[in-house]
Scaffold this active site. Structure first.
Site, PDB file in Angstrom:
ATOM      1  N   ASP A 105       0.825  -1.215   0.000  1.00 19.40           N
ATOM      2  CA  ASP A 105       0.000   0.000   0.000  1.00 19.40           C
ATOM      3  C   ASP A 105       0.855   1.259   0.000  1.00 19.40           C
ATOM      4  OD1 ASP A 105      -2.370  -1.364  -0.007  1.00 19.40           O
ATOM      5  OD2 ASP A 105      -2.828  -1.091   2.113  1.00 19.40           O
ATOM      6  N   ASP A 253      -6.356  -8.170  14.243  1.00 15.82           N
ATOM      7  CA  ASP A 253      -5.902  -9.514  14.589  1.00 15.82           C
ATOM      8  C   ASP A 253      -6.631 -10.052  15.827  1.00 15.82           C
ATOM      9  OD1 ASP A 253      -4.734  -7.600  16.220  1.00 15.82           O
ATOM     10  OD2 ASP A 253      -2.671  -8.177  15.779  1.00 15.82           O
TER      11      ASP A 253
END
Length: 505
Positions: A105, A253
């Site tokens: 990115d 996560d």
């Protein structure tokens, strides 16, 4: 009683209630740490008596090896991208069973460097590609989800840019997925620059506590543990079954981990499989990482706690540990409250003898500190070994760690409050500097955050506040009251250190 006296009495009661509530939160967290220590010690004894050794025989002429997709989510990682890709391309695994995705990115000069490295390995026959998006929607979670759509693997390994997996990493992890109920394997982080500074030493110790005591303790008793965002491997089916990556919290996560375990997927932690990584060296980098982790923890509490509590198929102990796990970042708020209120508490103790019973209960904070000291000694022994020499160094490390943890309580508490209030903020990456030794420079690094922050100045004011608390010990009564003097000294030392380190960096 005058109106002024009445107001002061009400305020004194409010201080007592808030202080007591914060103390209870810390005490609950402390008790769970003691319980996890018991689980950790039992697991270590069982491993010593077990001959269950997993070796590389599983890989010899095995046509049924699963395809593994290795995802490398990166954003502007000029300093470390080369060593990351070098390490991943050196993994010992059949090339026809490997699928490497560089989820890039980036929007700086690292783009060209990354493409050059990927092209270099592609020419050598490595199954690697650089995958880009048109936007950074949902940040890391969005990148992982985007890559998952293009992945070929049954298993998905993930490494952040500051990690350097060892060549036999897949050999040590893939084997466990023969158990079809396993959804995640998480390995233990080790630290490339543990001894770079006092700050890195304290942060390394904090991470060691999390992995060795908490993750190992949870893993071996069926409690909910969390994928740590990197240095782990997922079953793709598990990710999809749990609802895929979602970007509505800063710790995607932890979120996916709880959703997967609520779906009855098993998580396993491998304490003896280490994955080396770099610890942040600059205070700005430490702050950004701590803010994201602690705010994300509070966000996940708000998102997942009721789902957990309503899961009647889970044992009560599992739900209790899960709630405390989701609340672990909120302990910083308890520490901050106890610290701030400890100064007026000195004056309340002198002015209102009716509260004498309460001040006996404040000794629980000392008891909690002693329990932490006892629990974390076993973490230190796991890494450095036992003995007098090791214990002396442990005392020093524990004091540094404990002091820094209290000094970061203001910064982390604001993150926690924002998380509980669901105040949205961007995913601020932790800059990596490729710092491996004391000779490596980072002050003028391109990714060093230069912007001004109000936190150091607030922490400087708190250092003065706790210095006043130390003087208050001499002022509150004719004979003084020194019960909190050492506590205020540690707080003064911690906030002063963070203040000066922030200005220095």
């Amino acid at each position: 009683m005058t109106i002024q006296d009445y107001i002061l009495f009400i305020l004194a009661n409010l201080v007592i209630v808030l202080y007591g509530g914060a103390l209870i939160l810390i005490l609950i967290y402390c008790i769970t740490q003691l319980n996890l220590l018991s689980s950790f010690l039992i697991s270590q004894k069982l491993k010593k008596s077990s001959n269950n050794v997993i070796d590389g025989q599983y890989y010899i002429n095995n046509p049924n090896l699963p395809i593994v997709t290795v995802q490398l989510p990166i954003y502007n990682e000029f300093n470390v991208i080369e060593r990351l890709i070098d390490a991943v391309c050196a993994l010992e695994y059949p090339k026809d069973k490997l699928d490497i995705q560089v989820l890039d990115d980036s929007d700086d000069e690292s783009v060209d460097l990354t493409q050059q490295i990927v092209d270099h390995y592609r020419k050598q026959g490595m199954p690697i590609e650089r995958i880009t998006r048109n936007n950074r929607d949902h940040f890391k979670a969005g990148a992982l989800k985007y890559g998952l759509e293009k992945s070929k693997g049954e298993l998905i390994a993930i490494f952040d840019a500051d990690f350097i997996p060892q060549t036999d990493w897949l050999k040590k992890t893939v084997k466990y997925f023969e158990d079809r109920e396993i959804g995640v394997i998480q390995t233990r982080w080790s630290h490339l620059n543990r001894n770079f500074s006092v700050l890195t030493e304290a942060l390394a110790f904090a991470l060691d506590v999390h992995f060795i005591l908490e993750q190992e303790g949870r893993s071996n008793t069926g409690k909910f543990l969390n994928f740590n965002g990197t240095a782990g491997i997922w079953r793709k089916k598990c990710i999809l079954d749990a609802g895929n990556w979602q970007g509505d919290t800063l710790t995607e996560d932890l979120d996916l981990s709880f959703r997967a375990q609520l779906k009855n997927w098993k998580f396993k932690f491998l304490i003896d499989v280490e994955t080396p990584a770099e610890i942040p060296v600059a205070m700005s980098a430490i702050r950004s990482q701590q803010f994201r982790w602690n705010k994300g923890g509070a966000e996940n509490f708000q998102k997942n706690v009721w789902k957990l509590l309503k899961s009647k198929h889970l044992p009560l102990s599992t739900r209790f540990h899960g709630v405390v796990h989701l609340l672990s970042s909120s302990v910083f708020l308890g520490v901050l409250l106890i610290s701030l209120l400890s100064v007026p508490l000195l004056y309340i103790k002198e002015a209102y003898p009716i509260f004498d019973w309460f001040f006996i209960l404040t000794a629980f904070f000392i008891i909690c500190t002693l329990i932490f000291f006892y629990c974390y000694w076993f973490v230190h022994k796991k890494i450095y070994g036992g003995g007098t020499y090791s214990f002396v160094h442990y005392v020093r490390r524990f004091i540094i760690f404990y002091t820094l943890a209290m000094a970061l309580s203001l910064h982390n508490s604001i993150a926690v409050i924002q998380g509980h209030l669901r105040i949205r903020s961007s995913f601020i990456r932790t800059p990596k500097f490729n710092i491996l030794s004391n000779d490596d420079a980072w002050i003028n690094n391109r990714y060093l955050v230069k912007s001004k922050s109000i936190y150091p100045y607030l922490e400087g004011l708190l250092a003065i506040y706790f210095l006043f608390g130390m003087f208050s010990a001499f002022l509150v009564s004719d004979n003084g009251d020194f019960g909190l003097f050492l506590f205020h000294f540690v707080l003064f030392l911690g906030f002063s250190t963070v203040f000066f380190q922030s200005l220095k960096h």
